[in-house]
Design a protein around this motif. Structure first.
Motif, PDB file in Angstrom:
ATOM      1  N   TYR A  75     -21.093 -52.063  11.702  1.00  0.00           N
ATOM      2  CA  TYR A  75     -19.889 -51.300  11.698  1.00  0.00           C
ATOM      3  C   TYR A  75     -19.894 -50.059  11.174  1.00  0.00           C
ATOM      4  O   TYR A  75     -20.523 -49.689  10.252  1.00  0.00           O
ATOM      5  N   SER A  76     -18.965 -49.260  11.454  1.00  0.00           N
ATOM      6  CA  SER A  76     -19.005 -47.944  10.574  1.00  0.00           C
ATOM      7  C   SER A  76     -18.547 -47.923   9.168  1.00  0.00           C
ATOM      8  O   SER A  76     -18.013 -48.828   8.989  1.00  0.00           O
ATOM      9  N   SER A  77     -18.956 -47.065   8.561  1.00  0.00           N
ATOM     10  CA  SER A  77     -18.664 -46.908   7.066  1.00  0.00           C
ATOM     11  C   SER A  77     -17.248 -46.433   6.791  1.00  0.00           C
ATOM     12  O   SER A  77     -16.856 -46.350   5.648  1.00  0.00           O
ATOM     13  N   SER A  78     -16.490 -45.674   7.856  1.00  0.00           N
ATOM     14  CA  SER A  78     -15.290 -45.398   7.541  1.00  0.00           C
ATOM     15  C   SER A  78     -14.162 -46.513   7.650  1.00  0.00           C
ATOM     16  O   SER A  78     -14.387 -47.522   8.215  1.00  0.00           O
ATOM     17  N   SER A  79     -13.361 -46.155   6.570  1.00  0.00           N
ATOM     18  CA  SER A  79     -12.187 -47.457   6.552  1.00  0.00           C
ATOM     19  C   SER A  79     -11.109 -47.138   7.584  1.00  0.00           C
ATOM     20  O   SER A  79     -11.115 -46.240   8.368  1.00  0.00           O
ATOM     21  N   VAL A  80     -10.446 -48.214   7.595  1.00  0.00           N
ATOM     22  CA  VAL A  80      -9.227 -48.205   8.608  1.00  0.00           C
ATOM     23  C   VAL A  80      -8.189 -47.258   8.372  1.00  0.00           C
ATOM     24  O   VAL A  80      -7.667 -46.463   9.278  1.00  0.00           O
ATOM     25  N   LEU A  81      -7.919 -46.900   7.139  1.00  0.00           N
ATOM     26  CA  LEU A  81      -6.988 -45.899   6.693  1.00  0.00           C
ATOM     27  C   LEU A  81      -7.514 -44.504   6.746  1.00  0.00           C
ATOM     28  O   LEU A  81      -6.627 -43.710   7.137  1.00  0.00           O
ATOM     29  N   GLU A  82      -8.631 -44.209   6.701  1.00  0.00           N
ATOM     30  CA  GLU A  82      -9.309 -43.151   6.865  1.00  0.00           C
ATOM     31  C   GLU A  82      -9.073 -42.793   8.383  1.00  0.00           C
ATOM     32  O   GLU A  82      -8.870 -41.657   8.805  1.00  0.00           O
ATOM     33  N   LYS A  83      -9.410 -43.726   9.376  1.00  0.00           N
ATOM     34  CA  LYS A  83      -9.289 -43.466  10.811  1.00  0.00           C
ATOM     35  C   LYS A  83      -7.778 -43.369  11.130  1.00  0.00           C
ATOM     36  O   LYS A  83      -7.352 -42.267  11.954  1.00  0.00           O
ATOM     37  N   ALA A  84      -6.770 -43.990  10.526  1.00  0.00           N
ATOM     38  CA  ALA A  84      -5.338 -43.891  10.586  1.00  0.00           C
ATOM     39  C   ALA A  84      -5.031 -42.238  10.202  1.00  0.00           C
ATOM     40  O   ALA A  84      -4.187 -41.596  10.815  1.00  0.00           O
ATOM     41  N   GLU A  85      -5.613 -41.820   9.068  1.00  0.00           N
ATOM     42  CA  GLU A  85      -5.294 -40.535   8.698  1.00  0.00           C
ATOM     43  C   GLU A  85      -5.785 -39.472   9.639  1.00  0.00           C
ATOM     44  O   GLU A  85      -4.960 -38.408   9.814  1.00  0.00           O
ATOM     45  N   GLU A  86      -6.980 -39.470   9.909  1.00  0.00           N
ATOM     46  CA  GLU A  86      -7.630 -38.598  10.971  1.00  0.00           C
ATOM     47  C   GLU A  86      -6.877 -38.481  12.307  1.00  0.00           C
ATOM     48  O   GLU A  86      -6.507 -37.499  12.645  1.00  0.00           O
ATOM     49  N   GLU A  87      -6.219 -39.719  12.836  1.00  0.00           N
ATOM     50  CA  GLU A  87      -5.557 -39.733  13.995  1.00  0.00           C
ATOM     51  C   GLU A  87      -4.013 -38.990  13.903  1.00  0.00           C
ATOM     52  O   GLU A  87      -3.560 -38.383  14.648  1.00  0.00           O
ATOM     53  N   GLU A  88      -3.731 -39.317  12.741  1.00  0.00           N
ATOM     54  CA  GLU A  88      -2.209 -38.713  12.421  1.00  0.00           C
ATOM     55  C   GLU A  88      -2.240 -37.366  11.888  1.00  0.00           C
ATOM     56  O   GLU A  88      -1.599 -36.348  12.801  1.00  0.00           O
ATOM     57  N   GLU A  89      -3.387 -36.763  11.555  1.00  0.00           N
ATOM     58  CA  GLU A  89      -3.488 -35.330  11.355  1.00  0.00           C
ATOM     59  C   GLU A  89      -3.996 -34.675  12.736  1.00  0.00           C
ATOM     60  O   GLU A  89      -3.400 -33.491  13.036  1.00  0.00           O
ATOM     61  N   LYS A  90      -4.580 -35.275  13.528  1.00  0.00           N
ATOM     62  CA  LYS A  90      -4.953 -35.112  15.004  1.00  0.00           C
ATOM     63  C   LYS A  90      -3.647 -34.823  15.790  1.00  0.00           C
ATOM     64  O   LYS A  90      -3.507 -33.925  16.564  1.00  0.00           O
ATOM     65  N   ASP A  91      -2.975 -35.504  15.633  1.00  0.00           N
ATOM     66  CA  ASP A  91      -1.537 -35.884  16.517  1.00  0.00           C
ATOM     67  C   ASP A  91      -0.737 -34.492  15.955  1.00  0.00           C
ATOM     68  O   ASP A  91      -0.001 -34.124  16.638  1.00  0.00           O
ATOM     69  N   LEU A  92      -0.726 -34.240  14.527  1.00  0.00           N
ATOM     70  CA  LEU A  92       0.129 -33.315  13.898  1.00  0.00           C
ATOM     71  C   LEU A  92      -0.172 -31.699  14.225  1.00  0.00           C
ATOM     72  O   LEU A  92       0.317 -30.907  14.323  1.00  0.00           O
ATOM     73  N   SER A  93      -1.846 -31.837  14.610  1.00  0.00           N
ATOM     74  CA  SER A  93      -2.324 -30.517  14.469  1.00  0.00           C
ATOM     75  C   SER A  93      -2.060 -30.088  15.972  1.00  0.00           C
ATOM     76  O   SER A  93      -2.182 -28.703  16.300  1.00  0.00           O
ATOM     77  N   GLU A  94      -1.996 -31.021  16.932  1.00  0.00           N
ATOM     78  CA  GLU A  94      -1.805 -30.626  18.393  1.00  0.00           C
ATOM     79  C   GLU A  94      -0.476 -30.877  18.936  1.00  0.00           C
ATOM     80  O   GLU A  94      -0.019 -31.957  19.157  1.00  0.00           O
ATOM     81  N   PRO A  95       0.401 -30.008  19.177  1.00  0.00           N
ATOM     82  CA  PRO A  95       1.678 -30.291  19.422  1.00  0.00           C
ATOM     83  C   PRO A  95       1.567 -30.885  21.077  1.00  0.00           C
ATOM     84  O   PRO A  95       0.978 -30.448  21.987  1.00  0.00           O
ATOM     85  N   GLN A  96       2.477 -31.900  21.265  1.00  0.00           N
ATOM     86  CA  GLN A  96       2.498 -32.437  22.307  1.00  0.00           C
ATOM     87  C   GLN A  96       3.708 -31.820  23.072  1.00  0.00           C
ATOM     88  O   GLN A  96       4.805 -31.628  22.861  1.00  0.00           O
ATOM     89  N   ILE A  97       3.317 -31.480  24.500  1.00  0.00           N
ATOM     90  CA  ILE A  97       4.178 -30.709  25.565  1.00  0.00           C
ATOM     91  C   ILE A  97       4.650 -31.910  26.205  1.00  0.00           C
ATOM     92  O   ILE A  97       3.824 -32.742  26.971  1.00  0.00           O
ATOM     93  N   PRO A  98       6.031 -32.028  26.319  1.00  0.00           N
ATOM     94  CA  PRO A  98       6.762 -33.008  27.024  1.00  0.00           C
ATOM     95  C   PRO A  98       6.300 -32.876  28.571  1.00  0.00           C
ATOM     96  O   PRO A  98       6.316 -31.790  29.127  1.00  0.00           O
ATOM     97  N   LYS A  99       6.441 -34.059  29.327  1.00  0.00           N
ATOM     98  CA  LYS A  99       6.065 -33.943  30.614  1.00  0.00           C
ATOM     99  C   LYS A  99       7.405 -33.947  31.311  1.00  0.00           C
ATOM    100  O   LYS A  99       8.546 -34.779  30.953  1.00  0.00           O
ATOM    101  N   SER A 100       7.442 -32.993  32.410  1.00  0.00           N
ATOM    102  CA  SER A 100       8.742 -32.893  33.278  1.00  0.00           C
ATOM    103  C   SER A 100       8.703 -33.869  34.347  1.00  0.00           C
ATOM    104  O   SER A 100       7.548 -33.644  34.895  1.00  0.00           O
ATOM    105  N   GLU A 101       9.566 -34.269  35.039  1.00  0.00           N
ATOM    106  CA  GLU A 101       9.333 -35.135  36.247  1.00  0.00           C
ATOM    107  C   GLU A 101       9.600 -34.255  37.699  1.00  0.00           C
ATOM    108  O   GLU A 101      10.190 -33.418  37.768  1.00  0.00           O
TER     109      GLU A 101
END
Length: 101
Positions: A75-101
């Motif tokens: 298994y990888s050497s990174s912890s679950v908390l590190e992965k969660a923080e990376e995903e959180e930072e990635k979500d905050l750095s890239e703004p999400q554009i709402p999809k229109s129907e």
């Protein structure tokens, strides 16, 4: 190899539980209320079970540590908390554009 150690670990766990349940309960918190007569007679009877418990517990700990070392390589050497923080930072750095129907 990992499967053999895992099976051995499970067998040792079952043996450890069984051998602990076979031992005579001494009662009293940390030996309080135990008379000398009771201590002397139970010591000779319990010496085999005490030694067997120590041996099986040691083997169980060794197999548990070896399973941890073997699985660490897979298994990888990174912890679950590190992965969660990376995903959180990635979500905050890239703004999400709402999809229109």
């Amino acid at each position: 190899m990992e499967n053999i150690i895992l099976i051995l670990n499970i067998i040792l766990a079952i043996l450890l539980v069984a051998i602990i349940l076979l031992q005579k309960s001494e009662g009293g918190a940390l030996g309080l209320g135990v008379s000398q007569d009771s201590f002397i007679s139970s010591r000779s009877a319990g010496s085999f079970l005490t030694k067997a418990t120590a041996i099986i517990a040691t083997l169980f700990i060794i197999t548990s540590i070896s399973l941890t070392i073997i699985s660490k390589e897979e298994y990888s050497s990174s912890s679950v908390l590190e992965k969660a923080e990376e995903e959180e930072e990635k979500d905050l750095s890239e703004p999400q554009i709402p999809k229109s129907e």
